[in-house]
Design an enzyme around this catalytic site. Structure first.
Site, PDB file in Angstrom:
ATOM      1  N   SER A   1      14.831 -20.625 -75.023  1.00  0.00           N
ATOM      2  CA  SER A   1      14.094 -20.690 -73.753  1.00  0.00           C
ATOM      3  C   SER A   1      13.942 -22.112 -73.203  1.00  0.00           C
ATOM      4  O   SER A   1      13.528 -22.284 -72.051  1.00  0.00           O
ATOM      5  CB  SER A   1      12.706 -20.072 -73.929  1.00  0.00           C
ATOM      6  OG  SER A   1      11.987 -20.744 -74.941  1.00  0.00           O
ATOM      7  N   TYR A   2      14.243 -23.134 -74.001  1.00  0.00           N
ATOM      8  CA  TYR A   2      14.102 -24.523 -73.518  1.00  0.00           C
ATOM      9  C   TYR A   2      15.229 -24.846 -72.548  1.00  0.00           C
ATOM     10  O   TYR A   2      16.387 -24.710 -72.906  1.00  0.00           O
ATOM     11  CB  TYR A   2      14.156 -25.521 -74.677  1.00  0.00           C
ATOM     12  CG  TYR A   2      13.097 -25.400 -75.740  1.00  0.00           C
ATOM     13  CD1 TYR A   2      11.946 -24.629 -75.558  1.00  0.00           C
ATOM     14  CD2 TYR A   2      13.245 -26.043 -76.974  1.00  0.00           C
ATOM     15  CE1 TYR A   2      10.991 -24.521 -76.562  1.00  0.00           C
ATOM     16  CE2 TYR A   2      12.290 -25.936 -77.972  1.00  0.00           C
ATOM     17  CZ  TYR A   2      11.171 -25.170 -77.764  1.00  0.00           C
ATOM     18  OH  TYR A   2      10.234 -25.061 -78.760  1.00  0.00           O
ATOM     19  N   SER A   3      15.030 -25.269 -71.297  1.00  0.00           N
ATOM     20  CA  SER A   3      13.723 -25.450 -70.691  1.00  0.00           C
ATOM     21  C   SER A   3      13.652 -24.627 -69.397  1.00  0.00           C
ATOM     22  O   SER A   3      13.789 -25.141 -68.293  1.00  0.00           O
ATOM     23  CB  SER A   3      13.508 -26.940 -70.401  1.00  0.00           C
ATOM     24  OG  SER A   3      14.690 -27.453 -69.771  1.00  0.00           O
TER      25      SER A   3
ATOM     26  N   GLY B   1      18.021 -22.339 -72.060  1.00  0.00           N
ATOM     27  CA  GLY B   1      19.231 -22.610 -72.835  1.00  0.00           C
ATOM     28  C   GLY B   1      19.796 -23.992 -72.594  1.00  0.00           C
ATOM     29  O   GLY B   1      20.781 -24.379 -73.237  1.00  0.00           O
TER      30      GLY B   1
END
Length: 314
Positions: free
Chosen positions: A53-55, A64
């Site tokens: 989930s980053y960012s 991703g």
């Protein structure tokens, strides 16, 4: 050379500071991220933590971005086998939750972004109590059997759900969590200490705490009357308003001065000395921020100093 630490029962050995990848693709662009990763590994670091989930929270990002940057760096440096890569599942906008189907699809997407055929440590990012632990562990076990994941771990999970997961793994002979990533630091001790920490100790789990520096507050740069230019300044500055926060800063200052060490390193050294903790996670937006963090590898606090910080943060 800094001694590596055993990551629970996994057989993996890691540097005593995990490098947080949450800033890659957010406050650090790809060029700067490469420089941070280069400096970290040049100092002996080998443990990089990210999530699918980053960012996603950044306008224009999909999630991703951090994995993609790390994957590009691994490919450019040709050092995949020298680095322990940890990533997580459940929060990517396109791969929400912990259903078996989602876990397997999200893992494949992470592997593509990382440009690798295996993830060393795969965390459930946030537990989803509506999904049976049998389904979660079953899906993770399939990934391990397929060679896509070496070891599994959990983050943001209750003691009750963690216990149920471990018992199911043991009963069925399936992949078993080897690590736990709790929210834990000198000014946030309540979520981990107690039942969860005791369970981790009994089960032989390695703790790899996030928010190890309380969004930067425990670096010592947040002081009454100062303004810090950081996206996390609001979260960090709130600790200045608490008696606990101010008491911890005073104790950190005293001990840092005694060791001629950075305040951040002292805060990380306290955390690294706690039962079950193997490697706190900290992130750096620039290579210049790394030395204060890396100093933890060579800093050992006395029992008296550890007690002083423990009491200040009570």
């Amino acid at each position: 050379m800094t001694a590596l630490r055993k990551l629970g029962t996994s057989g993996i050995e890691v540097f005593p500071l995990a490098l947080g990848g949450n800033v890659f693709g957010w406050t650090a662009d790809e060029t700067t991220s490469f420089a941070v990763l280069d400096a970290y590994t040049a100092a002996g670091g080998n443990f990089v933590d990210t999530a699918d989930s980053y960012s996603a929270w950044v306008e224009g990002n999909q999630g991703g971005e951090s994995e993609t940057i790390i994957g590009n760096w691994l490919r450019a440096r040709g050092n995949r086998d020298d680095v322990v890569i940890a990533t997580k599942v459940s929060q990517h906008p396109e791969y929400q939750g912990l259903s078996a189907e989602n876990i397997k699809a999200a893992a494949d997407a992470s592997l593509r972004r990382l440009g690798t055929d295996h993830i060393d440590l795969y965390y459930t990012h946030f537990d989803k109590p509506e999904v049976p632990v049998e389904e979660i562990i079953g899906a993770l076990d399939e990934l391990v059997k397929a060679g896509k994941v070496r070891h599994i771990a959990a983050s943001n999970i209750s003691a009750e759900r963690l216990r149920a997961s471990l018992e199911f793994s043991d009963r069925e002979g399936l992949a078993r969590y080897v690590a736990l990533q709790p929210h834990y630091n000198l000014v946030s001790r309540d979520t981990y200490e107690g039942e969860l920490q005791d369970l981790a100790a009994r089960a032989g789990l390695a703790a790899v705490p996030y928010y190890a520096l309380a969004s930067g507050f425990l670096t010592g740069k947040y002081r009454p009357g100062t303004t810090v230019d950081s996206p996390r300044a609001g979260g960090a500055a709130q600790h200045l308003r608490s008696e606990r926060g101010r008491a911890v800063l005073t104790a950190l200052d005293e001990i840092a001065q005694a060791h001629d060490a950075p305040v951040a390193a002292v805060a990380l050294a306290w955390l690294a000395a706690q039962p079950t903790v193997i490697a706190p996670i900290a992130s750096a937006r620039t290579p210049d921020q790394l030395p204060d963090l890396l100093a933890v590898a060579d800093l050992t606090l006395t029992e008296r100093e550890l007690d002083r910080l423990t009491q200040a943060s009570a």
